[in-house]
Design a protein around this motif. Structure first.
Motif, PDB file in Angstrom:
ATOM      1  N   THR A 184       0.816  -1.207   0.000  1.00  0.00           N
ATOM      2  CA  THR A 184       0.000   0.000   0.000  1.00  0.00           C
ATOM      3  C   THR A 184       0.856   1.265   0.000  1.00  0.00           C
ATOM      4  O   THR A 184       0.498   2.251  -0.642  1.00  0.00           O
ATOM      5  CB  THR A 184      -0.935  -0.006   1.222  1.00  0.00           C
ATOM      6  OG1 THR A 184      -1.707  -1.201   1.201  1.00  0.00           O
ATOM      7  CG2 THR A 184      -1.859   1.196   1.221  1.00  0.00           C
ATOM      8  N   PHE A 185       1.980   1.234   0.691  1.00  0.00           N
ATOM      9  CA  PHE A 185       2.839   2.417   0.743  1.00  0.00           C
ATOM     10  C   PHE A 185       3.442   2.726  -0.626  1.00  0.00           C
ATOM     11  O   PHE A 185       3.572   3.890  -1.006  1.00  0.00           O
ATOM     12  CB  PHE A 185       3.936   2.240   1.797  1.00  0.00           C
ATOM     13  CG  PHE A 185       3.389   2.135   3.189  1.00  0.00           C
ATOM     14  CD1 PHE A 185       2.787   3.217   3.798  1.00  0.00           C
ATOM     15  CD2 PHE A 185       3.455   0.937   3.871  1.00  0.00           C
ATOM     16  CE1 PHE A 185       2.261   3.117   5.078  1.00  0.00           C
ATOM     17  CE2 PHE A 185       2.939   0.825   5.153  1.00  0.00           C
ATOM     18  CZ  PHE A 185       2.338   1.917   5.759  1.00  0.00           C
ATOM     19  N   ALA A 186       3.798   1.693  -1.370  1.00  0.00           N
ATOM     20  CA  ALA A 186       4.299   1.905  -2.730  1.00  0.00           C
ATOM     21  C   ALA A 186       3.195   2.470  -3.619  1.00  0.00           C
ATOM     22  O   ALA A 186       3.436   3.353  -4.437  1.00  0.00           O
ATOM     23  CB  ALA A 186       4.829   0.599  -3.314  1.00  0.00           C
ATOM     24  N   PHE A 187       1.984   1.973  -3.442  1.00  0.00           N
ATOM     25  CA  PHE A 187       0.854   2.467  -4.220  1.00  0.00           C
ATOM     26  C   PHE A 187       0.596   3.945  -3.925  1.00  0.00           C
ATOM     27  O   PHE A 187       0.431   4.747  -4.847  1.00  0.00           O
ATOM     28  CB  PHE A 187      -0.399   1.638  -3.921  1.00  0.00           C
ATOM     29  CG  PHE A 187      -1.595   2.071  -4.700  1.00  0.00           C
ATOM     30  CD1 PHE A 187      -1.687   1.811  -6.048  1.00  0.00           C
ATOM     31  CD2 PHE A 187      -2.638   2.741  -4.086  1.00  0.00           C
ATOM     32  CE1 PHE A 187      -2.793   2.212  -6.785  1.00  0.00           C
ATOM     33  CE2 PHE A 187      -3.744   3.143  -4.794  1.00  0.00           C
ATOM     34  CZ  PHE A 187      -3.824   2.876  -6.144  1.00  0.00           C
ATOM     35  N   MET A 188       0.595   4.312  -2.655  1.00  0.00           N
ATOM     36  CA  MET A 188       0.384   5.724  -2.299  1.00  0.00           C
ATOM     37  C   MET A 188       1.528   6.582  -2.831  1.00  0.00           C
ATOM     38  O   MET A 188       1.304   7.709  -3.271  1.00  0.00           O
ATOM     39  CB  MET A 188       0.263   5.873  -0.784  1.00  0.00           C
ATOM     40  CG  MET A 188      -1.022   5.288  -0.226  1.00  0.00           C
ATOM     41  SD  MET A 188      -1.301   5.609   1.516  1.00  0.00           S
ATOM     42  CE  MET A 188       0.083   4.797   2.284  1.00  0.00           C
ATOM     43  N   GLY A 189       2.740   6.050  -2.806  1.00  0.00           N
ATOM     44  CA  GLY A 189       3.887   6.804  -3.293  1.00  0.00           C
ATOM     45  C   GLY A 189       3.809   7.093  -4.777  1.00  0.00           C
ATOM     46  O   GLY A 189       4.057   8.210  -5.218  1.00  0.00           O
ATOM     47  N   ILE A 190       3.447   6.102  -5.569  1.00  0.00           N
ATOM     48  CA  ILE A 190       3.404   6.313  -7.021  1.00  0.00           C
ATOM     49  C   ILE A 190       2.211   7.179  -7.410  1.00  0.00           C
ATOM     50  O   ILE A 190       2.269   7.900  -8.404  1.00  0.00           O
ATOM     51  CB  ILE A 190       3.424   4.968  -7.791  1.00  0.00           C
ATOM     52  CG1 ILE A 190       3.787   5.199  -9.261  1.00  0.00           C
ATOM     53  CG2 ILE A 190       2.126   4.250  -7.677  1.00  0.00           C
ATOM     54  CD1 ILE A 190       5.115   5.818  -9.520  1.00  0.00           C
TER      55      ILE A 190
END
Length: 67
Positions: free
Chosen positions: A47-53
């Motif tokens: 989820t953190f990668a998704f929010m980052g991108i």
């Protein structure tokens, strides 16, 4: 001996985590970023990668021409 079996409720969460990471990699590819790098980051960060991108700038759009 050690019993290292996982709770069955853990598996759907793991699958969902990896699915969100794969979606993050697909979004990254659409924005012009390295798919493989973001796939690895997505599998680790989920989820953190998704929010980052999502918040990152789109590299495929050309900047507005100065007038």
């Amino acid at each position: 001996m050690l019993d290292l079996s996982l709770d069955p409720a853990f598996y759907p969460l793991l699958i969902f985590h990896c699915l969100i990471g794969a979606i993050a990699a697909l979004v990254a590819k659409q924005k012009g970023y390295n798919f493989l790098l973001w796939l690895i980051l997505g599998f680790i960060g989920g989820t953190f990668a998704f929010m980052g991108i999502i918040v990152m700038k789109d590299k495929t759009k050309e900047p507005d021409a100065a007038k």
